[in-house]
Design an enzyme around this catalytic site. Structure first.
Site, PDB file in Angstrom:
ATOM      1  N   LYS A  38       0.829  -1.210   0.000  1.00  0.00           N
ATOM      2  CA  LYS A  38       0.000   0.000   0.000  1.00  0.00           C
ATOM      3  C   LYS A  38       0.865   1.263   0.000  1.00  0.00           C
ATOM      4  O   LYS A  38       0.633   2.211  -0.755  1.00  0.00           O
ATOM      5  CB  LYS A  38      -0.936  -0.020   1.211  1.00  0.00           C
ATOM      6  CG  LYS A  38      -1.691   1.262   1.439  1.00  0.00           C
ATOM      7  CD  LYS A  38      -2.543   1.626   0.235  1.00  0.00           C
ATOM      8  CE  LYS A  38      -2.962   3.073   0.278  1.00  0.00           C
ATOM      9  NZ  LYS A  38      -4.319   3.290   0.649  1.00  0.00           N
ATOM     10  N   CYS A  44      -3.616  10.876   1.635  1.00  0.00           N
ATOM     11  CA  CYS A  44      -2.921   9.612   1.351  1.00  0.00           C
ATOM     12  C   CYS A  44      -1.555   9.835   0.742  1.00  0.00           C
ATOM     13  O   CYS A  44      -0.531   9.535   1.351  1.00  0.00           O
ATOM     14  CB  CYS A  44      -3.760   8.781   0.391  1.00  0.00           C
ATOM     15  SG  CYS A  44      -5.463   8.651   0.919  1.00  0.00           S
TER      16      CYS A  44
HETATM   17  N1  SAJ Z   1      -1.931  14.863  -8.717  1.00  0.00           N
HETATM   18  C1  SAJ Z   1      -1.080  15.614  -9.512  1.00  0.00           C
HETATM   19  N2  SAJ Z   1      -0.787  15.168 -10.765  1.00  0.00           N
HETATM   20  C2  SAJ Z   1      -1.317  14.007 -11.251  1.00  0.00           C
HETATM   21  C3  SAJ Z   1      -2.174  13.239 -10.436  1.00  0.00           C
HETATM   22  C4  SAJ Z   1      -2.466  13.680  -9.161  1.00  0.00           C
HETATM   23  O1  SAJ Z   1      -0.579  16.671  -9.113  1.00  0.00           O
HETATM   24  O2  SAJ Z   1      -1.023  13.689 -12.413  1.00  0.00           O
HETATM   25  C5  SAJ Z   1      -2.237  15.335  -7.355  1.00  0.00           C
HETATM   26  C6  SAJ Z   1      -3.721  15.653  -7.143  1.00  0.00           C
HETATM   27  O3  SAJ Z   1      -4.053  16.926  -7.607  1.00  0.00           O
HETATM   28  C7  SAJ Z   1      -3.831  15.507  -5.652  1.00  0.00           C
HETATM   29  C8  SAJ Z   1      -2.836  14.392  -5.320  1.00  0.00           C
HETATM   30  O4  SAJ Z   1      -1.988  14.295  -6.440  1.00  0.00           O
HETATM   31  O5  SAJ Z   1      -3.429  16.694  -4.995  1.00  0.00           O
HETATM   32  C9  SAJ Z   1      -3.456  13.028  -5.040  1.00  0.00           C
HETATM   33  O6  SAJ Z   1      -4.538  12.755  -5.918  1.00  0.00           O
HETATM   34  P1  SAJ Z   1      -4.779  11.324  -6.607  1.00  0.00           P
HETATM   35  O7  SAJ Z   1      -5.996  11.437  -7.444  1.00  0.00           O
HETATM   36  O8  SAJ Z   1      -3.544  10.887  -7.295  1.00  0.00           O
HETATM   37  O9  SAJ Z   1      -4.975  10.300  -5.407  1.00  0.00           O
HETATM   38  P2  SAJ Z   1      -5.855  10.274  -4.046  1.00  0.00           P
HETATM   39  O10 SAJ Z   1      -5.024  10.822  -2.941  1.00  0.00           O
HETATM   40  O11 SAJ Z   1      -7.214  10.826  -4.240  1.00  0.00           O
HETATM   41  O12 SAJ Z   1      -6.017   8.660  -3.858  1.00  0.00           O
HETATM   42  C10 SAJ Z   1      -4.845   7.857  -3.776  1.00  0.00           C
HETATM   43  C11 SAJ Z   1      -4.981   6.666  -4.752  1.00  0.00           C
HETATM   44  N3  SAJ Z   1      -3.688   6.003  -4.861  1.00  0.00           N
HETATM   45  C12 SAJ Z   1      -3.101   5.777  -6.078  1.00  0.00           C
HETATM   46  O13 SAJ Z   1      -3.599   6.141  -7.127  1.00  0.00           O
HETATM   47  C13 SAJ Z   1      -1.812   5.029  -6.081  1.00  0.00           C
HETATM   48  C14 SAJ Z   1      -6.053   5.696  -4.242  1.00  0.00           C
HETATM   49  O14 SAJ Z   1      -6.114   4.539  -5.062  1.00  0.00           O
HETATM   50  C15 SAJ Z   1      -5.767   5.297  -2.788  1.00  0.00           C
HETATM   51  O15 SAJ Z   1      -6.755   4.398  -2.270  1.00  0.00           O
HETATM   52  C16 SAJ Z   1      -5.781   6.554  -1.951  1.00  0.00           C
HETATM   53  O16 SAJ Z   1      -4.712   7.406  -2.430  1.00  0.00           O
HETATM   54  C17 SAJ Z   1      -5.562   6.174  -0.493  1.00  0.00           C
HETATM   55  O17 SAJ Z   1      -6.562   6.173   0.250  1.00  0.00           O
HETATM   56  O18 SAJ Z   1      -4.445   5.805  -0.119  1.00  0.00           O
END
Ligand code: SAJ
Length: 406
Positions: A202, A256
Site C-alpha cells: 500500500k 494519502c
Molecule cells: N496529482 C497531480 N498530478 C497528477 C495526479 C495527481 O498533481 O497527475 C495530485 C492531485 O491533484 C492531488 C494528489 O496528487 O493533490 C493526489 O490525488 P490522486 O488522485 O492521485 O490520489 P488520491 O489521494 O485521491 O487517492 C490515492 C490513490 N492512490 C493511487 O492512485 C496510487 C487511491 O487509489 C488510494 O486508495 C488513496 O490514495 C488512499 O486512500 O491511499
C-alpha cells in the site's frame, strides 16, 4: 459461517465498506467515536461527500443490516478503518489503531478474524495482535490480517468492488480465511501474501504516484527556467511508447499520497532517498507557486500604485471534489493572504470555509487583476477572461485567450 461484521471507523473507507457489506446481506455493526456521525448514519444519511454512497447507506440502514454505535460489539469479523495521520516531525501516528484495537478487546472471541484496512507502517498488524495480548487475550486462535484500502475518492463505490485486493495475514491460515471473506464481495482478484508485504504494498503504491508526480512538478519548474511550455513538453514526450509522465500541479494533497510516503521514509532511517526527495519536491512546488504569485503581485503594486487583487481559483486538493484535506491550493491561498495582495478565494464545490469568503468564479475573474489557477475544476473551463488580466496557471488549465490567438 460469517454473519456478523463490526466495522470500526465510519469515514471515507469504513462507511462505504460497511454499507456495501450490509447490502450484501451481512449484519453490520458500524462503530464511530463521534456521536453525531452515528446519529446521521442511523437516519440513513451520510456525513461525507461521495457519489452513490447515500443510496448504499440508505438501503443498508432501511434493511436493518447496518446499525451504527459508538462502541464495538460481538462479531465474527472486525474491520478497522481508522485514520493514520502523522505527527509534526513526519512520524506516523498509529494511536487510533491502538485505541480501536483496545475497543474491540472485550468482544473478541476464538475464531474471530481481525482485519486492518487503514494504511499503516510496516509491522502494524503485528502491533495490533500484541495490543490484544497486552489486554490479556490469548490470540493463538484469532486471525490477524492487513487488507489495505485502495479506492480513489470520487469512485469509491465502484472501486470497492472492482479493484484487486491484497490480503496479508500474520499466519497462512489468517491470509486464507481473510481472502475467502473478501472474495465473497469483491469482483477483482484477491491476492494473497503476508502482513508485512501487504502493508508495504500500500505504501509503495502511493509512493510510486508521489515520485511520478514529483517528476512532473520538477519538469514544470525547469520548463519555466528554460522558457518552455511544460504541457506541450509532456504531451510530446508522452508520445514515446514507454513514457507516461503525470501532470504537474500546485503541490500534492489529500490524506494519502502526501502522507503515506513519510511512513517509509521514517522507517527507512535515511535509506529511502528517492521517496524522500519526491515528497520534498512536491511540497516545494507549493512554496515555488507562492513565490511566483507574490512577485507578480508586487510587480503589479509597483506599476499601479495599489495592491493587486488576486483570484485563487480552486481550494480543494484535486479537481471536482470538495475535499480540503492537506490541500496545497488551500495552503497557497492562505499564504497569499498576507499584506502584498487582496485574495479572492474561489471554490465552486464548497459554500464556506473557516471564515474564508468564497467568491463566485465569474465575479472573481472580473474583479481580479491576477488570476491564479490552482485546481482544474470543470467550472473554470469556459471562463471568459479579459485580455488585460494576468493569468498564472499551476494546473492543467488552458488559457482560452492564448488558444484564440493561435
Ligand atoms: N496529482 C497531480 N498530478 C497528477 C495526479 C495527481 O498533481 O497527475 C495530485 C492531485 O491533484 C492531488 C494528489 O496528487 O493533490 C493526489 O490525488 P490522486 O488522485 O492521485 O490520489 P488520491 O489521494 O485521491 O487517492 C490515492 C490513490 N492512490 C493511487 O492512485 C496510487 C487511491 O487509489 C488510494 O486508495 C488513496 O490514495 C488512499 O486512500 O491511499
Amino acid at each position: 459461517m460469517i454473519e456478523k461484521i463490526c466495522v470500526i471507523g465510519l469515514g471515507y473507507i469504513g462507511l462505504p465498506t460497511a454499507a456495501l457489506l450490509a447490502n450484501r446481506g451481512y449484519k453490520v455493526r458500524g462503530v464511530d467515536v463521534v456521536e453525531e456521525t452515528v446519529k446521521i448514519i442511523n437516519q440513513g444519511k451520510i456525513h461525507i461527500v461521495e457519489p452513490d454512497l447515500d443510496t448504499f447507506v440508505q438501503s443498508a440502514v432501511n434493511s436493518g443490516n447496518l446499525v451504527a454505535y459508538t462502541e464495538a460489539g460481538e462479531s465474527d469479523i472486525f474491520i478497522i478503518a481508522v485514520p493514520t495521520p502523522f505527527k509534526d516531525n513526519n512520524v506516523p501516528n498509529i494511536d487510533y489503531i491502538i485505541s480501536a484495537t483496545r475497543g474491540i478487546a472485550p468482544y473478541v472471541r476464538e475464531g474471530n478474524i481481525i482485519i486492518l484496512e487503514s494504511t499503516s507502517p510496516v509491522g502494524t498488524t503485528d502491533i495490533m495482535e500484541q495490543t490484544l495480548k497486552d489486554e490479556g487475550i490469548d490470540t493463538s486462535k484469532i486471525y490477524f490480517s492487513h487488507c489495505p484500502e485502495r479506492v480513489l475518492p470520487g469512485k469509491i463505490m465502484h472501486e470497492l468492488v472492482h479493484n484487486d485486493r491484497i490480503v496479508g495475514g500474520t499466519t497462512k491460515e489468517a491470509t486464507e480465511l481473510t481472502a475467502k471473506f473478501y472474495e465473497s464481495f469483491v469482483s477483482g482478484e484477491v491476492l494473497q501474501t503476508d502482513a508485512r508485504t501487504a502493508e508495504m504494498a500500500k505504501l509503495t503504491e502511493n509512493s510510486f504516484r508521489d515520485v511520478n508526480i514529483a517528476f512532473a512538478n520538477e519538469l514544470s519548474m525547469l520548463s519555466e527556467k528554460f522558457g518552455i511550455d511544460v504541457w506541450e513538453l509532456i504531451e510530446l514526450s508522452n508520445r514515446h511508447p514507454r513514457v507516461n509522465i503525470l501532470q504537474p500541479g500546485c503541490g500534492v494533497g489529500g490524506h494519502c499520497i502526501a502522507v503515506d510516503p513519510w511512513f517509509i521514509v521514517d522507517a527507512a532511517k535515511g535509506d529511502a532517498k528517492i521517496i524522500k526527495a519526491a515528497r520534498e519536491v512536491n511540497d516545494y512546488k507549493s512554496e515555488w507557486a507562492i513565490e511566483k504569485v507574490k512577485n507578480a503581485a508586487l510587480e503589479f503594486g509597483r506599476k499601479h500604485g495599489r495592491k493587486a487583487r488576486v483570484a485563487c481559483m480552486g481550494l480543494a486538493f484535486k479537481p471536482d471534489i470538495d475535499d480540503l484535506r492537506e490541500s496545497p491550493a488551500l495552503y497557497i491561498t492562505k499564504n497569499l493572504m498576507s499584506d502584498c495582495c487582496d485574495v479572492l478565494a474561489v471554490e465552486p464545490n464548497i459554500k464556506s470555509y473557516d471564515g474564508l469568503e468564497i467568491v463566485n468564479c465569474h465575479d472573481a475573474v472580473k474583479i481580479a487583476d491576477i488570476i491564479v489557477f490552482l485546481v482544474s475544476h470543470k467550472e473554470f473551463l469556459g471562463l471568459e477572461i479579459e485580455d488585460s488580466k494576468e493569468v498564472m496557471s499551476f494546473c492543467k488549465m488552458v488559457d482560452r485567450r492564448k488558444e484564440k490567438r493561435k
